[in-house]
Design a protein around this motif. Structure first.
Motif, short mmCIF file in Angstrom:
data_model
loop_
_atom_site.label_atom_id
_atom_site.label_comp_id
_atom_site.label_asym_id
_atom_site.label_seq_id
_atom_site.Cartn_x
_atom_site.Cartn_y
_atom_site.Cartn_z
N LEU A 68 0.83 -1.20 0.00
CA LEU A 68 0.00 0.00 0.00
C LEU A 68 0.87 1.26 0.00
O LEU A 68 0.53 2.25 -0.64
N LEU A 69 1.97 1.21 0.71
CA LEU A 69 2.92 2.33 0.71
C LEU A 69 3.48 2.55 -0.69
O LEU A 69 3.53 3.68 -1.18
N SER A 70 3.89 1.46 -1.35
CA SER A 70 4.49 1.59 -2.68
C SER A 70 3.48 2.05 -3.73
O SER A 70 3.85 2.67 -4.71
N LYS A 71 2.21 1.76 -3.49
CA LYS A 71 1.16 2.22 -4.40
C LYS A 71 0.75 3.67 -4.14
O LYS A 71 -0.02 4.24 -4.90
N GLY A 72 1.23 4.22 -3.05
CA GLY A 72 0.89 5.60 -2.71
C GLY A 72 -0.50 5.76 -2.12
O GLY A 72 -1.07 6.84 -2.14
N VAL A 73 -1.04 4.68 -1.58
CA VAL A 73 -2.39 4.72 -0.99
C VAL A 73 -2.31 5.16 0.47
O VAL A 73 -3.23 5.80 0.97
N ILE A 74 -1.21 4.82 1.13
CA ILE A 74 -1.01 5.24 2.52
C ILE A 74 0.37 5.90 2.66
O ILE A 74 1.24 5.72 1.81
N GLY A 75 0.51 6.63 3.72
CA GLY A 75 1.80 7.23 4.08
C GLY A 75 2.10 6.87 5.51
O GLY A 75 1.31 6.20 6.19
N TYR A 76 3.25 7.32 5.99
CA TYR A 76 3.61 7.04 7.38
C TYR A 76 4.50 8.13 7.93
O TYR A 76 5.10 8.90 7.19
N LYS A 77 4.54 8.18 9.24
CA LYS A 77 5.53 9.00 9.92
C LYS A 77 6.15 8.14 11.01
O LYS A 77 5.50 7.24 11.56
N VAL A 78 7.41 8.40 11.29
CA VAL A 78 8.15 7.61 12.27
C VAL A 78 7.81 8.13 13.67
O VAL A 78 7.71 9.34 13.90
N ASP A 79 7.62 7.19 14.59
CA ASP A 79 7.31 7.53 15.98
C ASP A 79 8.43 8.39 16.57
O ASP A 79 9.62 8.12 16.35
N GLU A 80 8.06 9.41 17.32
CA GLU A 80 9.04 10.33 17.91
C GLU A 80 9.89 9.65 18.98
O GLU A 80 11.05 10.01 19.18
N LYS A 81 9.34 8.65 19.65
CA LYS A 81 10.05 8.00 20.75
C LYS A 81 10.75 6.71 20.34
O LYS A 81 11.70 6.29 20.98
N ASP A 82 10.26 6.06 19.25
CA ASP A 82 10.82 4.78 18.83
C ASP A 82 10.86 4.74 17.30
O ASP A 82 9.83 4.56 16.65
N ALA A 83 12.03 4.88 16.73
CA ALA A 83 12.19 4.95 15.28
C ALA A 83 11.80 3.66 14.57
O ALA A 83 11.68 3.64 13.34
#
Length: 137
Positions: A52-67
């Motif tokens: 889904l990420l590679s299709k551009g359907v979803i995105g993400y952000k890295v957790d501030e406390k745990d990468a």
């Protein structure tokens, strides 16, 4: 043509993400919510998320406390994905001819008089909207 919409199995993951609109969701929460619905391993669900990420359907952000923890969110709405799926379906199976696609479905469906009446009203409304748009142009 690169596929940019969720597959049938990926759609189940997206349903979880779309329902979780208040805040982002992490993979373990997605896996938990799919237990009993999707009979696959947690690893497979992570593969679906990556697709889904590679299709551009979803995105993400890295957790501030745990990468190592990613917070996922939808980049495309359910309506956008449905529209894309419909267009691809009509293109692949009906040569892009929407009229042929609709006619095929109508002929094969067992619609009641009431349902046919609803469709007639829909067609009339769409005609009016097209006429109104032409007047604005």
């Amino acid at each position: 043509m690169k596929e940019t919409t969720p597959s049938e199995t990926e759609w189940l993951v997206m349903e979880v993400i779309w329902q979780h609109t208040e805040e982002d969701i992490i993979a373990s929460e997605i896996i938990q919510k799919l237990r009993g619905t999707l009979d696959v391993s947690a690893r497979t669900i992570r593969v679906l998320i990556n697709r889904l990420l590679s299709k551009g359907v979803i995105g993400y952000k890295v957790d501030e406390k745990d990468a190592r923890v990613y917070h996922y969110y939808a980049l495309k709405t359910k309506a956008e994905c449905l529209t894309e799926k419909q267009k691809r379906f009509v293109h692949h199976y009906f040569g892009g001819n929407s009229t042929l696609a609709v006619a095929s479905f109508l002929e094969k469906s067992q619609l009641s008089r009431e349902q046919l009446s609803e469709l007639e009203q829909l067609v009339e409304r769409l005609k009016e909207e097209k006429t109104d748009r032409r007047k604005l142009d």
